[in-house]
Scaffold this motif. Structure first.
Motif, mmCIF file in Angstrom:
data_model
loop_
_atom_site.group_PDB
_atom_site.id
_atom_site.type_symbol
_atom_site.label_atom_id
_atom_site.label_comp_id
_atom_site.label_asym_id
_atom_site.label_seq_id
_atom_site.Cartn_x
_atom_site.Cartn_y
_atom_site.Cartn_z
ATOM 1 N N CYS A 1 74.985 33.028 -125.484
ATOM 2 C CA CYS A 1 75.310 33.817 -124.296
ATOM 3 C C CYS A 1 76.819 33.920 -124.113
ATOM 4 C CB CYS A 1 74.664 33.230 -123.054
ATOM 5 S SG CYS A 1 75.474 31.735 -122.442
ATOM 6 N N ASP B 1 78.002 37.381 -124.748
ATOM 7 C CA ASP B 1 77.768 38.299 -123.630
ATOM 8 C C ASP B 1 78.867 38.159 -122.579
ATOM 9 O OD1 ASP B 1 75.457 39.067 -124.880
ATOM 10 O OD2 ASP B 1 74.121 37.919 -123.601
ATOM 11 N N GLY C 1 71.939 41.551 -119.020
ATOM 12 C CA GLY C 1 71.127 40.596 -119.758
ATOM 13 C C GLY C 1 69.647 40.737 -119.463
ATOM 14 N N THR D 1 69.488 33.705 -124.062
ATOM 15 C CA THR D 1 70.799 34.133 -123.559
ATOM 16 C C THR D 1 70.768 34.296 -122.042
ATOM 17 O OG1 THR D 1 70.254 36.471 -123.998
ATOM 18 C CG2 THR D 1 71.482 35.292 -125.701
ATOM 19 N N ASN D 2 69.660 34.784 -121.514
ATOM 20 C CA ASN D 2 69.557 34.930 -120.063
ATOM 21 C C ASN D 2 69.574 33.571 -119.364
ATOM 22 O OD1 ASN D 2 68.939 37.806 -118.804
ATOM 23 N ND2 ASN D 2 68.122 37.796 -120.876
ATOM 24 N N LEU E 1 73.217 32.237 -119.272
ATOM 25 C CA LEU E 1 74.084 32.867 -118.278
ATOM 26 C C LEU E 1 73.927 32.235 -116.893
ATOM 27 C CD1 LEU E 1 73.678 36.651 -119.223
ATOM 28 C CD2 LEU E 1 75.664 35.194 -119.647
#
Length: 457
Positions: A44, A47, A73, A362-363, A366
């Motif tokens: 992440c 991102d 995301g 990845t979410n 974050l």
């Protein structure tokens, strides 16, 4: 809706049909792939590299910028949930093109309006091409010389952003030099590719994509005095969605004037030419995996992909306009997922499990303040690495688009004009040169010739 199960003929993963989409939910239609989830948890950081772009270009506070990153995301999940077996990402090669366009407007509301107008136009174009099935036909009609020039120009612009006066390289010269050197060796070197095949440790490093480079940057940037040591905080990230809503969306500053929609058209076309390369690359990678894995039929539909990433851009343009845009593919991580999938069912049960688990990861990352605070000091470096790697790939792909030396000559001029004057000038110059050189063969070019060293003698 009722569940659709794989048949002996199709071997397609279970799903719920929904028009052009095929809905697949975690734990219902696919199992979580924990290696990919934990990799996403760490990755992440890439991102988050979008945050410096938004803070610098739009003057956006960190809390509002991370709110946009988190909204983007969530929309990444739409791909695998609706039947597109990819790891989606930014439209990285087009970021410098969009930045250059937005910078022609005054800081403040005008720049935000310019970004909103662009993303609305881009989203509508992509959705239209997906609905009509015209996606492949449109790009194949564009002369190779112009396609080559736009893609090469995007690559040059990406590199120029890093090395311009006062740019990222001036801020982090030692860190970028070391990190980029290591990154190019790990990603592009044939020597390292051989090491990966003969050593399990190097193979693991290769599978982690750019994450080892980000860890390296976290360590060496403070050692060279180019960034502070991270102040790791505990808890959860606190995005400011209200600030994002009131100052950076149409609900706070209103819709852009009509003229901005018109002036955005050349940049929209340039971005689409760039993004179509991602669609072609996705199709090739999944077709190769489909040949190897006979136990699961991969149904990749470019038109469905257009509907999804076009819809993402349209949603973001209204609720959280994003400088990095919403692309159909994160090439580096998609390759990592596909390579593991190709190792067999024991390695990964379903391609949807791999791509979906990564984006769920990845979410989650974050939301975790320790991860966000760890990489926050080097987000500018992470962005520079992304731009330089993408610049390398774009120039390579752009050159391969040219069919002849004349094509490449036209492309070189287009690329230079794009990097200096922007997309509108580049299209104008490209059309004029192609007409002057090829005349009535404007769309055909030198289709009967192969690019060779001595061709035009």
């Amino acid at each position: 809706m009722s569940s659709s199960n794989p048949t002996p003929e199709s071997n397609e993963t279970a799903h719920w049909p929904l028009g052009p989409f095929k809905v697949r939910l975690p734990f219902v239609h696919y199992k979580m792939e924990w290696p990919d989830y934990f990799q996403g948890l760490l990755m992440c950081a890439v991102d988050l590299a979008a945050i410096p772009l938004m803070t610098e270009l739009l003057g956006m506070p960190f809390e509002a910028a991370i709110a946009i990153v988190m909204l983007n995301g969530l929309l990444y999940l739409a791909h695998h949930l609706l039947g597109d077996p990819v790891v989606p990402g930014w439209i990285t090669p087009a970021i410098p093109i969009l930045m250059a366009y937005v910078e022609t407007f005054d800081p403040g509301a005008d720049r935000v309006h310019a970004l909103i107008a662009f993303q609305i136009m881009f989203g509508l174009l992509v959705i239209f091409l997906g609905i009509t099935g015209l996606a492949t036909k449109v790009v194949y009609k564009i002369p190779s010389a112009i396609k080559s020039g736009i893609i090469i120009g995007a690559g040059i612009a990406a590199i120029a952003v890093v090395f311009k006066a006062g740019g990222r390289f001036d801020q982090y010269p030692f860190t970028i030099s070391i990190a980029v050197g290591v990154a190019f060796y790990l990603i592009f070197s044939p020597h390292f590719a051989k090491l990966r095949h003969h050593n399990s440790i190097w193979a693991l490093v290769g599978k982690l994509g750019v994450f080892p480079i980000i860890v390296l940057a976290v360590i060496i940037a403070p050692l060279f005095g180019e960034a502070p040591w991270p102040d790791v905080e505990w808890g959860f990230t606190q995005p400011d969605f209200m600030l994002m809503w009131t100052e950076y969306t149409v609900f706070g500053i209103g819709f852009p004037p009509l003229l901005m929609f018109l002036t955005a058209i050349p940049t929209v076309l340039a971005a689409y030419i760039v993004v179509f390369g991602d669609v072609l690359q996705t199709e090739a990678l999944l077709a190769e995996a489909d040949e190897i894995r006979k136990d699961e039929k991969i149904d990749y539909d470019p038109n469905r992909s257009h509907l999804i990433f076009g819809g993402r851009n349209l949603i973001m343009s209204i609720f959280g306009p994003d400088v990095v845009m919403c692309g159909p593919l994160w090439a580096a991580m998609h390759v990592v997922i596909v390579e593991r999938y190709k190792q067999g069912k024991e390695a990964m049960r379903s391609i949807f499990g791999g791509s979906g688990s990564f984006r769920w990861g990845t979410n989650t990352g974050l939301l975790l303040l320790p991860i966000v605070s760890l990489v926050q000091p080097i987000l500018g470096i992470a962005l520079a690495l992304t731009l330089l790697i993408q610049g390398f790939v774009s120039v390579r792909i752009g050159v391969l688009e040219a069919r002849s030396q004349r094509d490449l000559g036209i492309a070189g001029v287009i690329a230079a004009v794009l990097s200096v004057k922007g997309a509108a000038w580049a299209f104008g110059v490209g059309i004029l040169l192609t007409v002057l050189i090829y005349g009535r063969d404007f769309f055909r070019g030198e289709t009967d010739k192969t690019f060779t060293k001595h061709q035009d003698k």
